[in-house]
Design a protein around this motif. Structure first.
Motif, PDB file in Angstrom:
ATOM      1  N   PHE A  15       0.837  -1.203   0.000  1.00 19.31           N
ATOM      2  CA  PHE A  15       0.000   0.000   0.000  1.00 19.31           C
ATOM      3  C   PHE A  15       0.876   1.259   0.000  1.00 19.31           C
ATOM      4  CE2 PHE A  15      -1.723   3.298   2.840  1.00 19.31           C
ATOM      5  CZ  PHE A  15      -2.769   3.761   2.047  1.00 19.31           C
ATOM      6  N   TYR A  16       1.863   1.280   0.908  1.00 16.24           N
ATOM      7  CA  TYR A  16       2.710   2.461   0.963  1.00 16.24           C
ATOM      8  C   TYR A  16       3.609   2.570  -0.263  1.00 16.24           C
ATOM      9  CZ  TYR A  16       1.192   3.136   5.763  1.00 16.24           C
ATOM     10  OH  TYR A  16       0.437   3.363   6.872  1.00 16.24           O
ATOM     11  N   THR A  17       3.989   1.417  -0.810  1.00 17.23           N
ATOM     12  CA  THR A  17       4.803   1.449  -2.032  1.00 17.23           C
ATOM     13  C   THR A  17       4.021   2.070  -3.183  1.00 17.23           C
ATOM     14  OG1 THR A  17       5.994  -0.533  -1.317  1.00 17.23           O
ATOM     15  CG2 THR A  17       6.106   0.046  -3.652  1.00 17.23           C
ATOM     16  N   LEU A  18       2.750   1.623  -3.345  1.00 16.73           N
ATOM     17  CA  LEU A  18       1.915   2.191  -4.409  1.00 16.73           C
ATOM     18  C   LEU A  18       1.694   3.688  -4.190  1.00 16.73           C
ATOM     19  CD1 LEU A  18      -0.780  -0.617  -4.788  1.00 16.73           C
ATOM     20  CD2 LEU A  18       1.014  -0.026  -6.422  1.00 16.73           C
ATOM     21  N   LEU A  19       1.400   4.050  -2.941  1.00 17.81           N
ATOM     22  CA  LEU A  19       1.154   5.461  -2.657  1.00 17.81           C
ATOM     23  C   LEU A  19       2.399   6.304  -2.926  1.00 17.81           C
ATOM     24  CD1 LEU A  19      -0.836   7.558  -1.576  1.00 17.81           C
ATOM     25  CD2 LEU A  19      -0.007   7.048   0.732  1.00 17.81           C
ATOM     26  N   GLY A  20       3.566   5.806  -2.528  1.00 17.83           N
ATOM     27  CA  GLY A  20       4.797   6.535  -2.789  1.00 17.83           C
ATOM     28  C   GLY A  20       5.081   6.681  -4.272  1.00 17.83           C
ATOM     29  N   SER A  21       4.795   5.641  -5.057  1.00 21.94           N
ATOM     30  CA  SER A  21       5.012   5.712  -6.502  1.00 21.94           C
ATOM     31  C   SER A  21       4.113   6.770  -7.129  1.00 21.94           C
ATOM     32  CB  SER A  21       4.733   4.341  -7.132  1.00 21.94           C
ATOM     33  OG  SER A  21       5.579   3.349  -6.569  1.00 21.94           O
ATOM     34  N   PHE A  22       2.832   6.777  -6.728  1.00 21.83           N
ATOM     35  CA  PHE A  22       1.916   7.798  -7.256  1.00 21.83           C
ATOM     36  C   PHE A  22       2.404   9.202  -6.905  1.00 21.83           C
ATOM     37  CE2 PHE A  22      -1.544   4.485  -7.321  1.00 21.83           C
ATOM     38  CZ  PHE A  22      -1.724   4.519  -8.700  1.00 21.83           C
ATOM     39  N   ILE A  23       2.853   9.400  -5.667  1.00 22.43           N
ATOM     40  CA  ILE A  23       3.312  10.723  -5.241  1.00 22.43           C
ATOM     41  C   ILE A  23       4.545  11.142  -6.040  1.00 22.43           C
ATOM     42  CG2 ILE A  23       4.316  12.001  -3.312  1.00 22.43           C
ATOM     43  CD1 ILE A  23       2.491  10.413  -1.452  1.00 22.43           C
ATOM     44  N   ALA A  24       5.452  10.203  -6.321  1.00 22.81           N
ATOM     45  CA  ALA A  24       6.646  10.528  -7.110  1.00 22.81           C
ATOM     46  C   ALA A  24       6.258  10.994  -8.509  1.00 22.81           C
ATOM     47  CB  ALA A  24       7.558   9.303  -7.183  1.00 22.81           C
ATOM     48  N   ILE A  26       3.379  12.358  -9.349  1.00 23.34           N
ATOM     49  CA  ILE A  26       2.726  13.661  -9.214  1.00 23.34           C
ATOM     50  C   ILE A  26       3.765  14.770  -9.065  1.00 23.34           C
ATOM     51  CG2 ILE A  26       1.270  15.050  -7.673  1.00 23.34           C
ATOM     52  CD1 ILE A  26      -0.298  12.464  -7.091  1.00 23.34           C
ATOM     53  N   LEU A  27       4.781  14.538  -8.225  1.00 21.24           N
ATOM     54  CA  LEU A  27       5.817  15.554  -8.035  1.00 21.24           C
ATOM     55  C   LEU A  27       6.589  15.810  -9.327  1.00 21.24           C
ATOM     56  CD1 LEU A  27       7.192  14.557  -4.511  1.00 21.24           C
ATOM     57  CD2 LEU A  27       5.693  16.480  -5.105  1.00 21.24           C
ATOM     58  N   LEU A  28       6.828  14.775 -10.124  1.00 22.23           N
ATOM     59  CA  LEU A  28       7.506  14.954 -11.405  1.00 22.23           C
ATOM     60  C   LEU A  28       6.670  15.832 -12.334  1.00 22.23           C
ATOM     61  CD1 LEU A  28       9.806  14.275 -13.364  1.00 22.23           C
ATOM     62  CD2 LEU A  28       8.537  12.199 -14.008  1.00 22.23           C
ATOM     63  N   LEU A  29       5.351  15.554 -12.388  1.00 22.68           N
ATOM     64  CA  LEU A  29       4.472  16.356 -13.241  1.00 22.68           C
ATOM     65  C   LEU A  29       4.394  17.798 -12.746  1.00 22.68           C
ATOM     66  CD1 LEU A  29       1.541  13.821 -13.852  1.00 22.68           C
ATOM     67  CD2 LEU A  29       3.366  14.467 -15.434  1.00 22.68           C
ATOM     68  N   VAL A  30       4.368  17.994 -11.420  1.00 14.10           N
ATOM     69  CA  VAL A  30       4.319  19.351 -10.868  1.00 14.10           C
ATOM     70  C   VAL A  30       5.595  20.111 -11.199  1.00 14.10           C
ATOM     71  CG1 VAL A  30       4.328  20.656  -8.704  1.00 14.10           C
ATOM     72  CG2 VAL A  30       2.667  18.833  -9.049  1.00 14.10           C
ATOM     73  N   ILE A 296      -2.918  30.203 -11.486  1.00 15.95           N
ATOM     74  CA  ILE A 296      -2.064  29.045 -11.758  1.00 15.95           C
ATOM     75  C   ILE A 296      -1.599  28.411 -10.455  1.00 15.95           C
ATOM     76  CG2 ILE A 296       0.135  28.342 -12.761  1.00 15.95           C
ATOM     77  CD1 ILE A 296      -0.297  30.333 -14.968  1.00 15.95           C
ATOM     78  N   GLY A 297      -1.279  29.261  -9.430  1.00 14.25           N
ATOM     79  CA  GLY A 297      -0.902  28.696  -8.139  1.00 14.25           C
ATOM     80  C   GLY A 297      -2.020  27.878  -7.530  1.00 14.25           C
ATOM     81  N   ALA A 298      -3.263  28.431  -7.636  1.00 16.72           N
ATOM     82  CA  ALA A 298      -4.413  27.683  -7.107  1.00 16.72           C
ATOM     83  C   ALA A 298      -4.607  26.382  -7.872  1.00 16.72           C
ATOM     84  CB  ALA A 298      -5.670  28.549  -7.181  1.00 16.72           C
ATOM     85  N   LEU A 299      -4.429  26.440  -9.196  1.00 19.36           N
ATOM     86  CA  LEU A 299      -4.575  25.219  -9.998  1.00 19.36           C
ATOM     87  C   LEU A 299      -3.516  24.184  -9.614  1.00 19.36           C
ATOM     88  CD1 LEU A 299      -5.406  26.682 -13.532  1.00 19.36           C
ATOM     89  CD2 LEU A 299      -6.948  25.489 -11.966  1.00 19.36           C
ATOM     90  N   LEU A 300      -2.289  24.667  -9.360  1.00 19.50           N
ATOM     91  CA  LEU A 300      -1.241  23.730  -8.942  1.00 19.50           C
ATOM     92  C   LEU A 300      -1.597  23.066  -7.609  1.00 19.50           C
ATOM     93  CD1 LEU A 300       2.082  25.602  -9.821  1.00 19.50           C
ATOM     94  CD2 LEU A 300       1.340  23.374 -10.681  1.00 19.50           C
ATOM     95  N   ALA A 301      -2.084  23.899  -6.651  1.00 14.94           N
ATOM     96  CA  ALA A 301      -2.436  23.343  -5.343  1.00 14.94           C
ATOM     97  C   ALA A 301      -3.593  22.357  -5.457  1.00 14.94           C
ATOM     98  CB  ALA A 301      -2.800  24.476  -4.379  1.00 14.94           C
ATOM     99  N   ILE A 302      -4.608  22.739  -6.253  1.00 16.47           N
ATOM    100  CA  ILE A 302      -5.758  21.842  -6.424  1.00 16.47           C
ATOM    101  C   ILE A 302      -5.332  20.551  -7.116  1.00 16.47           C
ATOM    102  CG2 ILE A 302      -7.986  21.592  -7.594  1.00 16.47           C
ATOM    103  CD1 ILE A 302      -8.409  24.591  -7.119  1.00 16.47           C
ATOM    104  N   ILE A 306      -5.785  16.943  -5.545  1.00 21.18           N
ATOM    105  CA  ILE A 306      -6.555  15.911  -6.255  1.00 21.18           C
ATOM    106  C   ILE A 306      -5.678  14.697  -6.543  1.00 21.18           C
ATOM    107  CG2 ILE A 306      -7.747  15.390  -8.423  1.00 21.18           C
ATOM    108  CD1 ILE A 306      -8.778  18.247  -8.427  1.00 21.18           C
ATOM    109  N   GLY A 307      -4.435  14.962  -6.964  1.00 25.16           N
ATOM    110  CA  GLY A 307      -3.535  13.848  -7.252  1.00 25.16           C
ATOM    111  C   GLY A 307      -3.267  12.996  -6.024  1.00 25.16           C
ATOM    112  N   LEU A 308      -3.044  13.658  -4.866  1.00 24.45           N
ATOM    113  CA  LEU A 308      -2.822  12.900  -3.634  1.00 24.45           C
ATOM    114  C   LEU A 308      -4.058  12.105  -3.237  1.00 24.45           C
ATOM    115  CD1 LEU A 308      -0.860  15.560  -1.522  1.00 24.45           C
ATOM    116  CD2 LEU A 308       0.070  13.498  -2.601  1.00 24.45           C
ATOM    117  N   ALA A 309      -5.242  12.749  -3.361  1.00 23.55           N
ATOM    118  CA  ALA A 309      -6.471  12.046  -2.996  1.00 23.55           C
ATOM    119  C   ALA A 309      -6.714  10.845  -3.907  1.00 23.55           C
ATOM    120  CB  ALA A 309      -7.664  13.008  -3.061  1.00 23.55           C
TER     121      ALA A 309
END
Length: 757
Positions: A15-24, A26-30, A296-302, A306-309
């Motif tokens: 579970f944590y491995t999958l979650l960490g992969s998704f977060i990585a 997301i951070l790359l896209l950000v 754009i800042g608000a869009l980045l935060a949203i 959303i990506g984390l959720a």
């Protein structure tokens, strides 16, 4: 079991491995998005400046193209056959040509893409103009119908001496300032079109400045727009917020400069020599960039949230099935003991879980259906009461055919004091009273049902198992005492039906209580009506009294009409008339008075106060209130009649007052001229010269004003109003009224009633 438990630990780490992969990911896209935004922000200001330049280029091209179109369009008019005929002689002697010109103008000016409000044929030597709405003198045209301090008749007389054949003048605000109306027409750019060597005729074109600006220019926040002529005179400006400095106004060509914390973009058109300026505030550019940063800042935060959720959600979805399997194994291991205490078979436990879910869902659905059962039951009762037939399977009201029942219908009429002292709205107050009545009866009668049927009526169905036949039943007097505390704000009428035993009489019982409600007498208390009383047959007023009343209303003798109406009201009270009969009688007297007022050309605004007389009537609930209303109403109407008789007139005033006094008659120009001892054509010319209005247009205006006043202020039928303003058929009245106002009389009255409500 040890292997299974180790698998459970592995699944938790998955579970944590999958979650960490998704977060990585997301951070790359950000990070990619942030780099792109940083690069874009450095070039944003230059892009905005380039966009403003291109916008001004497009605006200048649009204006130049439209000016060229207007020039070509008006040159065609200048050399038209009808124009040549009017130029060679006295245009006032060419009536048929003038009519053709007006028709052609009306047709051409319907083209909204020209953005031309009017085209004026100007004959300075004859002091004569032709425009889309008629002909008139130049002084009347430029001082009343198209009035502007900068462009009077003297101005155009001077301009006729110039050698210019096509000239555009600075924009100015024009207004209509006649005897009947005064309102602004808009911001127009006058254009003079004529032969350079002919000083006896010209066209004056009124180009709509605001419409052309909105059509040709894409405006931005914190910006301004200017058009300067070849002599650097300001022809048009969109706003006074950004003044144009003289040094900037002198620039020609193409480019932009920054001064006074503003950007000035300019472009000079080679054909007209006009210079177009757009002023953009540097603060506005900074604000645009700041807003873009925030967005754009608000869009980045949203996006990040959303990506984390989503990452957490999908990780849980992957993990939950495996975790449930582990928990099931752990549960089997924990059961132990005798076989009867639980099953070691996984499928049995799975079925038990599914059945538990189904049972829980069924319980939730049952609770939801119970909550909605009352609403469905009320709807079923309404269909029975209203005799509404529903296609398909009908809804069954929970009414036992053998169980006795009775109705209690409460009507609530709000008084004027409620609106002035209570902040709550009537429909909310009505809902409060419904809850009060429901709480009162539900504590006394089992299965009682209370609901609102109309905007002012609350119905209670009582299942009286005792079957008592008495008119007064348990709790009715107590309810009256509760409601009596609010009798200063509302009138309460409670109609009670006898006990019924057959559900087939449901609709009939409802109709009975509706009829009982109409039995209310005068008074401001709580009235309980349980028995039908025959409605007294009234002949009030008698024919002789009605004739006497009509004659004195027409002559304005309030010393006769007021005592007579008081006497008639006393007769109604003595005869035992119901409140509804008092209301009908009072409306009849008001209608009779208003008809007499309109027949004598007296506006009811001159003798009514406190709103419409019909609204004042609805606030009358006692004999004294009716008498007080008629004392005020009849004395003011008599004063208005007497004041009307004391007026004097002269020649034009005689015509106006004769038309206004006889607008319901068959008016003709020759008939009125005969009363003055002059000819019809002379009267028509004289009236037009003095008032600036055609004689027929004046008659139409008077009749339509009277018709709209009657539609707003009275309950007279449209057929009666049509007859009062001189139209023998409703069809012709509807047609003329719609041409005058744009809507039919029925639509006008409905719209006014909605606004009044």
């Amino acid at each position: 079991m040890t292997r299974l438990l180790s698998t459970a630990n592995h699944q938790m780490s998955l579970f944590y491995t999958l979650l960490g992969s998704f977060i990585a990911i997301i951070l790359l896209l950000v990070s990619i998005h942030s780099f792109a935004y940083t690069f874009f922000r450095h070039n944003l200001k230059n892009e905005i400046i380039l966009n403003s330049s291109l916008n001004l280029d497009a605006t200048a091209a649009n204006y130049e193209k439209h000016i060229k179109l207007i020039r070509s369009f008006m040159l065609g008019y200048l050399f038209d056959n009808d124009t040549e005929i009017l130029r060679r002689g006295n245009p006032m002697n060419r009536y048929n040509v003038v009519v053709n010109v007006q028709k052609e103008l009306g047709h051409k000016l319907n083209n909204t893409l020209l953005y031309v409000n009017n085209i004026i044929y100007y004959f300075p030597d004859d002091d004569f103009v032709i425009e889309r709405d008629g002909t008139r003198t130049a002084e009347t045209m430029f001082s009343k119908f198209y009035a502007s301090p900068a462009y009077g008749a003297e101005f155009w007389d001077r301009e006729m001496e110039s050698d210019a054949s096509f000239k555009i003048y600075p924009a100015a605000t024009f207004s209509s300032d006649t005897a009947f109306e005064r309102h602004p027409l808009g911001l127009f750019l006058p254009i003079l079109v004529k032969n350079a060597f002919d000083h006896r005729f010209a066209f004056i074109v009124l180009l709509n400045g605001e419409e052309t600006y909105e059509a040709f220019h894409q405006s931005k926040p914190d910006s301004g727009f200017y058009i300067l002529g070849p002599d650097r005179e300001v022809l048009f400006s969109s706003s006074d917020r950004f003044p144009l400095p003289k040094t900037i106004a002198a620039k020609t060509g193409v480019g932009y400069v920054r001064a006074d914390d503003n950007y000035y973009f300019y472009r000079t058109a080679p054909e007209t020599g006009f210079t177009y300026f757009e002023v953009v505030s540097n603060a506005g550019l900074a604000a645009q960039i700041h807003r873009l940063n925030l967005i754009i800042g608000a869009l980045l935060a949203i996006s990040l949230l959303i990506g984390l959720a989503v990452s957490y959600y999908f990780s849980r979805r992957f993990h939950n099935p495996l975790a449930n399997m582990i928990r099931s194994v752990q549960s089997l291991n924990a059961m132990g003991g005798p076989a009867g205490r639980g099953s070691r078979i996984k499928e049995f436990n799975l079925l038990h879980s599914v059945l538990s879910d189904l049972s829980r869902s069924n319980r939730e659905y049952h609770e939801d259906l119970q909550a909605k059962n009352t609403l469905l039951q009320q709807f079923a009762y309404m269909t029975k009461l209203k005799k509404i037939h529903i296609s398909g399977t009908p809804l069954q009201a929970a009414l036992n055919a053998d169980e006795p029942y009775r109705f209690a219908l409460t009507q609530i009429d709000f008084k004027g004091r409620f609106a002035t002292e209570i902040t709550n709205t009537p429909h909310r107050a009505l809902n409060t009273y419904k809850e009060l009545i429901d709480a009162h009866f539900s504590g006394l009668y089992e299965d009682s049902l209370t609901f609102q049927l109309e905007k002012d009526q609350i119905l209670t169905i009582l299942f009286d198992k005792s079957g008592s036949e008495g008119a007064q039943f348990e709790g009715l007097d107590a309810l009256a005492r509760l409601l009596r505390e609010d009798s200063v704000y509302c009138n309460f009428t409670i109609a009670v039906s006898p006990v019924r035993h057959n559900s087939a009489d449901f609709a009939e019982t409802y109709q009975n209580v509706l009829d009982l409600i109409k039995q209310r007498r005068l008074g401001e208390d709580v009235q309980i009506i349980a028995e039908w009383r025959p409605q007294p047959a009234l002949m009030i007023p008698s024919p002789s009294e009605e004739n006497e009343l009509t004659a004195n209303l027409q002559s304005g003798c309030d010393d006769v009409t007021i005592p007579l109406v008081d006497q008639l009201l006393d007769q109604l009270a003595k005869a035992g008339a119901m409140a509804r009969q008092f209301q009908d009688f009072a409306k009849e007297i008001v209608n009779k008075t208003l008809k007499i007022m309109y027949a004598q050309n007296i506006s009811i605004h001159s003798f009514t106060e406190g709103g419409s007389p019909y609204d004042q009537l609805r606030a009358c609930h006692t004999l004294e209130q009716y008498k007080a209303f008629f004392h005020r109403f009849l004395s003011r109407s008599a004063a208005a009649v007497q004041a009307k008789r004391s007026e004097t007139d002269v020649m034009t005033k005689f015509v106006m007052e004769y038309v206004e006094a006889n607008y319901g008659s068959d008016l003709s120009l020759d008939a009125i001229a005969g009363k003055l001892g002059i000819t019809g054509p002379y009267l028509s010319t004289y009236f037009k010269e003095k008032t600036g209005t055609n004689f027929s247009d004046y008659i139409l205006t008077v009749r339509m004003n009277k018709a709209t006043e009657m539609l707003r202020e009275t309950d007279l039928k449209i057929q009666e109003i049509a007859s009062l303003v001189g139209y023998y058929t409703v069809a012709s009245f509807n047609r003329v009224f719609k041409r005058f106002t744009g809507i039919t009389p029925s639509e006008f009255r409905r719209h006014h009633n909605r606004l009044k409500e």
